[in-house]
Design a protein around this motif. Structure first.
Motif, short mmCIF file in Angstrom:
data_model
loop_
_atom_site.label_atom_id
_atom_site.label_comp_id
_atom_site.label_asym_id
_atom_site.label_seq_id
_atom_site.Cartn_x
_atom_site.Cartn_y
_atom_site.Cartn_z
N VAL A 234 0.84 -1.24 -0.02
CA VAL A 234 -0.25 0.17 -0.01
C VAL A 234 0.97 1.26 -0.06
O VAL A 234 1.77 1.29 0.72
CB VAL A 234 -0.82 0.11 1.17
CG1 VAL A 234 -1.71 1.28 1.19
CG2 VAL A 234 -1.68 -1.14 1.28
N HIS A 235 0.43 2.31 -1.01
CA HIS A 235 1.29 3.39 -1.02
C HIS A 235 0.61 4.56 -0.31
O HIS A 235 -0.57 4.54 -0.20
CB HIS A 235 1.68 3.87 -2.40
CG HIS A 235 2.54 3.04 -2.88
ND1 HIS A 235 3.92 3.09 -2.98
CD2 HIS A 235 2.24 1.79 -3.70
CE1 HIS A 235 4.41 2.01 -3.60
NE2 HIS A 235 3.54 1.13 -4.02
N SER A 236 1.19 5.44 0.50
CA SER A 236 0.54 6.59 1.08
C SER A 236 0.98 7.96 0.41
O SER A 236 1.91 7.79 -0.39
CB SER A 236 0.75 6.68 2.45
OG SER A 236 1.98 7.27 2.88
N ASP B 237 5.73 2.34 0.97
CA ASP B 237 6.10 3.51 0.03
C ASP B 237 7.46 3.45 -0.53
O ASP B 237 8.30 2.81 -0.07
CB ASP B 237 5.87 4.89 1.04
CG ASP B 237 4.44 5.37 1.21
OD1 ASP B 237 3.91 5.45 0.12
OD2 ASP B 237 4.00 5.47 2.24
N HIS B 238 7.74 4.15 -1.74
CA HIS B 238 8.94 3.94 -2.44
C HIS B 238 9.82 4.79 -1.41
O HIS B 238 9.62 5.78 -0.85
CB HIS B 238 8.73 4.86 -3.73
CG HIS B 238 7.62 4.14 -4.52
ND1 HIS B 238 7.90 3.15 -5.56
CD2 HIS B 238 6.34 4.22 -4.87
CE1 HIS B 238 7.04 2.70 -6.15
NE2 HIS B 238 5.83 3.64 -5.92
N GLY B 239 11.12 4.25 -1.74
CA GLY B 239 12.30 5.10 -0.81
C GLY B 239 13.42 3.80 -0.73
O GLY B 239 13.14 2.47 -1.04
N ALA C 98 -1.90 -5.64 -3.33
CA ALA C 98 -2.88 -4.49 -3.59
C ALA C 98 -2.09 -3.47 -4.67
O ALA C 98 -2.89 -2.91 -5.48
CB ALA C 98 -3.64 -3.87 -2.37
N ASP C 99 -1.11 -3.02 -4.24
CA ASP C 99 -0.31 -2.17 -4.94
C ASP C 99 -1.41 -0.88 -4.97
O ASP C 99 -1.46 -0.13 -6.12
CB ASP C 99 0.20 -2.36 -6.27
CG ASP C 99 1.45 -1.44 -6.71
OD1 ASP C 99 1.88 -0.53 -5.75
OD2 ASP C 99 2.22 -1.78 -7.69
N ALA C 100 -1.81 -0.46 -3.81
CA ALA C 100 -2.93 0.36 -3.71
C ALA C 100 -2.27 1.95 -3.81
O ALA C 100 -1.24 2.26 -3.04
CB ALA C 100 -3.82 0.40 -2.44
N HIS C 101 -2.73 2.76 -4.55
CA HIS C 101 -2.28 4.23 -4.82
C HIS C 101 -3.71 5.33 -4.35
O HIS C 101 -3.49 6.13 -4.18
CB HIS C 101 -1.85 4.49 -6.11
CG HIS C 101 -0.41 3.87 -6.36
ND1 HIS C 101 -0.42 2.53 -6.88
CD2 HIS C 101 0.89 4.28 -6.05
CE1 HIS C 101 0.79 2.18 -7.06
NE2 HIS C 101 1.57 3.05 -6.75
N PHE C 102 -4.91 4.83 -4.90
CA PHE C 102 -6.00 5.43 -4.58
C PHE C 102 -7.23 4.44 -4.78
O PHE C 102 -6.90 3.29 -4.71
CB PHE C 102 -6.22 6.46 -5.77
CG PHE C 102 -5.98 5.60 -7.26
CD1 PHE C 102 -5.05 5.68 -7.76
CD2 PHE C 102 -7.27 5.78 -7.82
CE1 PHE C 102 -4.86 4.83 -8.97
CE2 PHE C 102 -7.28 5.24 -9.10
CZ PHE C 102 -6.15 4.81 -9.77
ZN ZN Z 1 3.91 -0.11 -5.40
#
Ligand code: ZN
Ligand code: ZN
Length: 368
Positions: free
Chosen positions: A57-59, A87-89, A234-238
């Motif tokens: 999940v991405h925030s 989150d990416h990083g 999920a790879d959820a962004h929205f």
């Molecule tokens: Zn991702």
């Protein structure tokens, strides 16, 4: 004039037929299975406690649309016990700082690293010194994650259309399906279902999922060499609400999750690392209660569902057993790695060749 009128009438009839068809699709979308799955209600099946969460999940700390607090609220509303924030990083320090129990949901952060081979997820690692970020070289990053007690998962392996992760790999897991790639690749094919996004968003999303044949084949190939965990992502962004209903990780714990966050987090990550979990398309049917285990040299599966389903056991890329029974026992003819898939056999928005449940592989006997 008459031609125009006939055309208009034809279009109107086609439109009405479409509305009827869509209404029928939406009305026919029923969820199987029962009951919510919040921590406090977490049921005990034998000695194990089963809790459910959403992985990948991405925030707003990277390219997600919502804050961690908003995500936690949505997760609570959807009866999700934990969220694996990625989150990416290398790693994403802000996401690591945001961990904790929020709205009753355990927010556990890992990170998604952009490497030379593609995106690599790290989970369960001790925080590295900020002056020594994870490498951009995939194998080196995986070793760094492992040296900090964590484990690594190859994200959306076919997002670039071909396998870019080499033959051996130091990686512990693989994403078998992910909602982001499914939506990007099959958006056009699901256009007729898009109006359903408003009333039954889950239906439109489920229609985007295609059988992950290529990834399953690759997984079985990797399993010939080393244990590799499988994840539904999920790879959820929205659209967090609908997306949080689609894929769940069902994690099995020896004890109920601790009140204290760090202990509960460790319990979940330890189970994940050891493959003590299965993934399911829970929006199609609630998969709670499924089990696959090895005992006295035989494999057992419990799929205690009242609706029609079929369990398959896979060894070395081949199906070696199939049953419609709720409880099954299978004696493996030879040692090796075995895993289970369950398919829905009632009317469901999920395509019949898409696995509904994917177990993790279990090693039986010594590796050949
Ligand atoms: Zn991702
Ligand atoms: Zn990614």
């Amino acid at each position: 004039m008459t031609v125009k009128r006939a055309l208009g009438r034809g279009l109107l009839i086609a439109f009405l037929l479409y509305i009827v068809w869509l209404g029928w699709q939406i009305a026919g979308f029923r969820e199987y299975g029962t009951g919510p799955s919040r921590l406090r209600e977490s049921v005990s099946a034998g000695p194990e406690f089963e809790i459910e969460g959403v992985y990948h999940v991405h925030s707003r700390f990277s390219d997600g649309r919502e804050t961690v607090d908003q995500i936690a609220r949505t997760a609570a509303r959807k009866n999700v016990d934990f969220i694996l924030l990625t989150d990416h990083g290398n790693p994403n320090q802000k996401a690591l700082d945001a961990q904790g129990r929020k709205e009753g949901v355990l927010i556990i952060a890992g990170t998604e690293i952009s490497t030379n081979r593609g995106h690599l997820i790290g989970l369960g690692f001790a925080r590295p010194d900020p002056s020594r970020p994870f490498s951009r070289e995939a194998e080196a990053a995986a070793l760094e994650i492992a040296s900090l007690g964590g484990f690594s998962i190859i994200a959306h392996p076919y997002a670039k259309t071909r396998w870019s992760w080499g033959r051996q790999g130091e990686f512990d897991g693989l994403e078998i399906m992910d909602m982001d790639s499914a939506a990007k690749s099959h958006f056009l094919r699901t256009l007729p279902y898009l109006p359903a996004l408003v009333v039954r968003p889950g239906l439109a999303l489920l229609k985007m999922i295609r059988a992950p044949k290529q990834t399953l084949r690759k997984w079985d190939e990797l399993l010939r060499r080393r244990p590799v965990l499988g994840f539904l992502s999920a790879d959820a962004h929205f659209l967090y609400g609908p997306v949080f209903e689609i894929f769940h990780l069902h994690v099995l714990l020896e004890k109920p999750p601790a009140e204290e966050f760090e202990t509960a987090k460790r319990q979940i990550l330890d189970s994940l690392r050891r493959g003590r979990f299965f993934s399911a398309v829970d929006a199609a049917a609630r998969a709670r209660g499924f089990r696959f285990w090895l005992q006295d040299g035989s494999f057992h599966a419990a799929a205690p569902f009242s609706f029609a389903h079929e369990t398959a056991i896979i060894h070395d890329g081949r199906e070696v057993y199939r049953s419609r029974d709720a409880a099954l026992t299978f004696s493996p003819p030879q040692p090796g790695v075995y895993r289970a898939e369950v398919y829905l056999r009632e009317r469901s928005p999920l395509a019949p060749d898409v696995p509904w449940i994917i177990s993790n592989p279990i090693m039986c006997g010594d590796r050949k």
